[in-house]
Design an enzyme around this catalytic site. Structure first.
Site, PDB file in Angstrom:
ATOM      1  N   ARG A 104      55.528  70.145  20.880  1.00  0.00           N
ATOM      2  CA  ARG A 104      54.831  69.322  21.893  1.00  0.00           C
ATOM      3  C   ARG A 104      54.319  70.272  22.988  1.00  0.00           C
ATOM      4  O   ARG A 104      55.017  71.225  23.338  1.00  0.00           O
ATOM      5  CB  ARG A 104      55.772  68.259  22.496  1.00  0.00           C
ATOM      6  CG  ARG A 104      56.128  67.149  21.523  1.00  0.00           C
ATOM      7  CD  ARG A 104      56.903  66.032  22.222  1.00  0.00           C
ATOM      8  NE  ARG A 104      56.029  65.165  22.993  1.00  0.00           N
ATOM      9  CZ  ARG A 104      56.496  64.229  23.848  1.00  0.00           C
ATOM     10  NH1 ARG A 104      57.796  64.081  24.026  1.00  0.00           N
ATOM     11  NH2 ARG A 104      55.654  63.462  24.498  1.00  0.00           N
ATOM     12  N   GLN A 216      58.885  53.814  26.887  1.00  0.00           N
ATOM     13  CA  GLN A 216      60.122  54.482  27.324  1.00  0.00           C
ATOM     14  C   GLN A 216      60.822  53.692  28.438  1.00  0.00           C
ATOM     15  O   GLN A 216      62.048  53.668  28.524  1.00  0.00           O
ATOM     16  CB  GLN A 216      59.822  55.900  27.859  1.00  0.00           C
ATOM     17  CG  GLN A 216      59.460  56.918  26.818  1.00  0.00           C
ATOM     18  CD  GLN A 216      57.967  57.033  26.623  1.00  0.00           C
ATOM     19  OE1 GLN A 216      57.230  56.066  26.821  1.00  0.00           O
ATOM     20  NE2 GLN A 216      57.514  58.187  26.211  1.00  0.00           N
ATOM     21  N   ASP A 257      57.465  66.917  33.730  1.00  0.00           N
ATOM     22  CA  ASP A 257      57.437  67.748  32.525  1.00  0.00           C
ATOM     23  C   ASP A 257      57.020  69.172  32.848  1.00  0.00           C
ATOM     24  O   ASP A 257      57.291  70.098  32.080  1.00  0.00           O
ATOM     25  CB  ASP A 257      56.490  67.139  31.489  1.00  0.00           C
ATOM     26  CG  ASP A 257      57.111  65.869  30.936  1.00  0.00           C
ATOM     27  OD1 ASP A 257      56.972  64.818  31.586  1.00  0.00           O
ATOM     28  OD2 ASP A 257      57.796  65.949  29.902  1.00  0.00           O
TER      29      ASP A 257
HETATM   30  O1  MRU Z   1      56.867  61.606  26.261  1.00  0.00           O
HETATM   31  P1  MRU Z   1      58.245  61.732  26.825  1.00  0.00           P
HETATM   32  O2  MRU Z   1      59.070  60.511  26.643  1.00  0.00           O
HETATM   33  O3  MRU Z   1      58.927  62.988  26.358  1.00  0.00           O
HETATM   34  O4  MRU Z   1      57.986  61.887  28.386  1.00  0.00           O
HETATM   35  C1  MRU Z   1      59.074  62.001  29.258  1.00  0.00           C
HETATM   36  C2  MRU Z   1      58.675  62.077  30.686  1.00  0.00           C
HETATM   37  O5  MRU Z   1      57.525  62.048  31.032  1.00  0.00           O
HETATM   38  C3  MRU Z   1      59.784  62.259  31.678  1.00  0.00           C
HETATM   39  O6  MRU Z   1      59.473  61.646  32.903  1.00  0.00           O
HETATM   40  C4  MRU Z   1      59.979  63.763  31.933  1.00  0.00           C
HETATM   41  O7  MRU Z   1      60.120  64.448  30.736  1.00  0.00           O
HETATM   42  C5  MRU Z   1      61.144  64.037  32.785  1.00  0.00           C
HETATM   43  S1  MRU Z   1      62.632  63.709  31.944  1.00  0.00           S
HETATM   44  C6  MRU Z   1      63.938  63.958  32.903  1.00  0.00           C
END
Ligand code: MRU
Length: 367
Positions: A104, A216, A257
């Site tokens: 990713r 999510q 991220d």
């Molecule tokens: O696509 P995802 O579910 O991996 O995205 C997760 C997020 O955007 C979270 O807010 C981020 O990774 C912070 S997690 C503590």
């Protein structure tokens, strides 16, 4: 008075364990988050390829959790292919890093963890501190465990800093899932302050937007907070503006991220909108992340915003909701410019504007 890190460690018993390293059998066990909340299935991962696939399919997701998994993925590179020499072990690790980094693109924790593991391996071999592949394997396993332990410690510290921004009676708006499922530890980044507040007997609650298309917020944040006994209200992504306008939200707390040296915050799609509305309505907007989420080298235009399959938008949990083959644009992260960010909360302290100066000062210890 706020509790100490040690007191929190003794008090907080996470109800969820999304990630576990089985040291005896050298297997990474991951809770498949794509099947939550109705199915709780744990899957063994035995090679870097399997870990990369779990990350790509979002069986494990969230920036810190994919970083931790990638760290163990590097250990699995050695246990699964059993290289015969240290030179060949370093080549195996370099290949595993390439495989994992490609899984990713947006969360920097992934390449941060694989770089840390590869650099540690090179340092151990070049200094002569390890002489056999078995010794290198043990050292790397210890390094991956340290990544996990440091993450939990960071979350407790940022949770305590974040707690200073919460009063009893507050409602916190979040986005996506930045809880223990997203970090692997059971605690979380953006959700750490509310969990600690709850533990200390505050009256706190969370508004969780659904977070289309992968849901999510609906599937994971709601589930996680209900398990932990934190009151949570599910809203649609489109209700965010009204909910804030109605005065229901005291602060916004989101994860990240990737955070750049100038304070740009990359996080789940929909975060930017929350930040702009929060600024307009004078509601504080906080991004919470460990220092492994900071990228002090890249510029905003260098960062790849991940786009996922159009079918995630054309369907809801596999059920079609639009005419077949409609054109879709599905970016899954956005970037919030620094002017909308009230503060960035990390394990090293709270960073306030001007970010061009203060991010480097706090994260890299530069003066
Ligand atoms: O696509 P995802 O579910 O991996 O995205 C997760 C997020 O955007 C979270 O807010 C981020 O990774 C912070 S997690 C503590």
């Amino acid at each position: 008075m706020s509790p100490t890190v040690e007191e929190v460690k003794a008090l907080f018993r996470p109800k969820l364990k999304p990630l576990e390293w089985d040291s005896k059998n050298k297997v990474l066990i991951l809770l498949d988050q794509s099947r939550l909340p109705f199915e709780k299935v744990f899957e063994p991962n035995r090679s870097p390829e399997e870990v990369a696939e779990s990350i790509r399919l979002m069986k494990v997701r969230g920036a810190p959790a994919i970083g931790i998994s990638a760290g163990y993925g590097m250990v699995l590179a050695l246990t699964s292919s059993k290289p015969e020499s240290l030179d060949s072990a370093i080549r195996t690790l370099s290949r595993a890093k390439e495989v994992l980094d490609k899984a990713r693109p947006t969360a920097v924790n992934l390449s941060w963890a694989t770089s840390r593991m590869l650099n540690r391996a090179k340092e151990l071999v070049e200094s002569g501190r390890v002489r056999k592949v078995g010794e290198l394997m043990e050292e790397l396993e210890a390094e991956a465990n340290r990544i996990y332990d440091e993450e939990l410690e960071s979350e407790i510290r940022m949770g305590l800093y974040g707690l200073e921004k919460i009063e009893s009676g507050d409602s916190v708006l979040t986005q996506c899932n930045a809880g223990g499922l997203a970090t692997g530890t059971g605690l979380g980044t953006a959700l750490a302050p509310v969990k600690l507040a709850k533990l200390l007997g505050y009256d706190v609650q969370v508004y969780a937007p659904e977070t289309r298309p992968w849901l999510q917020g609906a599937r994971l944040t709601v589930y996680e907070l209900m398990e932990e006994g934190v009151p949570v209200t599910l809203i649609t992504d489109t209700a965010v503006g009204l909910v804030m306008y109605q005065g229901r939200v005291d602060s916004v707390m989101v994860g990240a991220d990737r955070i750049l040296a100038d304070g740009h915050v990359f996080n789940k799609i929909g975060t930017f909108k929350e930040a702009v509305i929060a600024k307009e309505l004078r509601i504080p907007f906080y991004a919470l992340a460990p220092s492994s989420t900071f990228d002090l080298r890249s510029r905003v235009e260098d960062i790849i915003i991940e786009e996922r399959s159009p079918d995630e938008v054309r369907t809801v949990r596999g059920v079609p909701i639009v005419p077949q083959n409609v054109r879709v644009y599905n970016p899954v992260f956005d970037v919030t410019p620094p002017k909308y960010v009230t503060a960035i909360i990390t394990e090293k302290g709270v960073i306030y504007p001007p970010y061009e100066r203060n991010v480097r000062r706090v994260i890299a210890g530069e003066r």
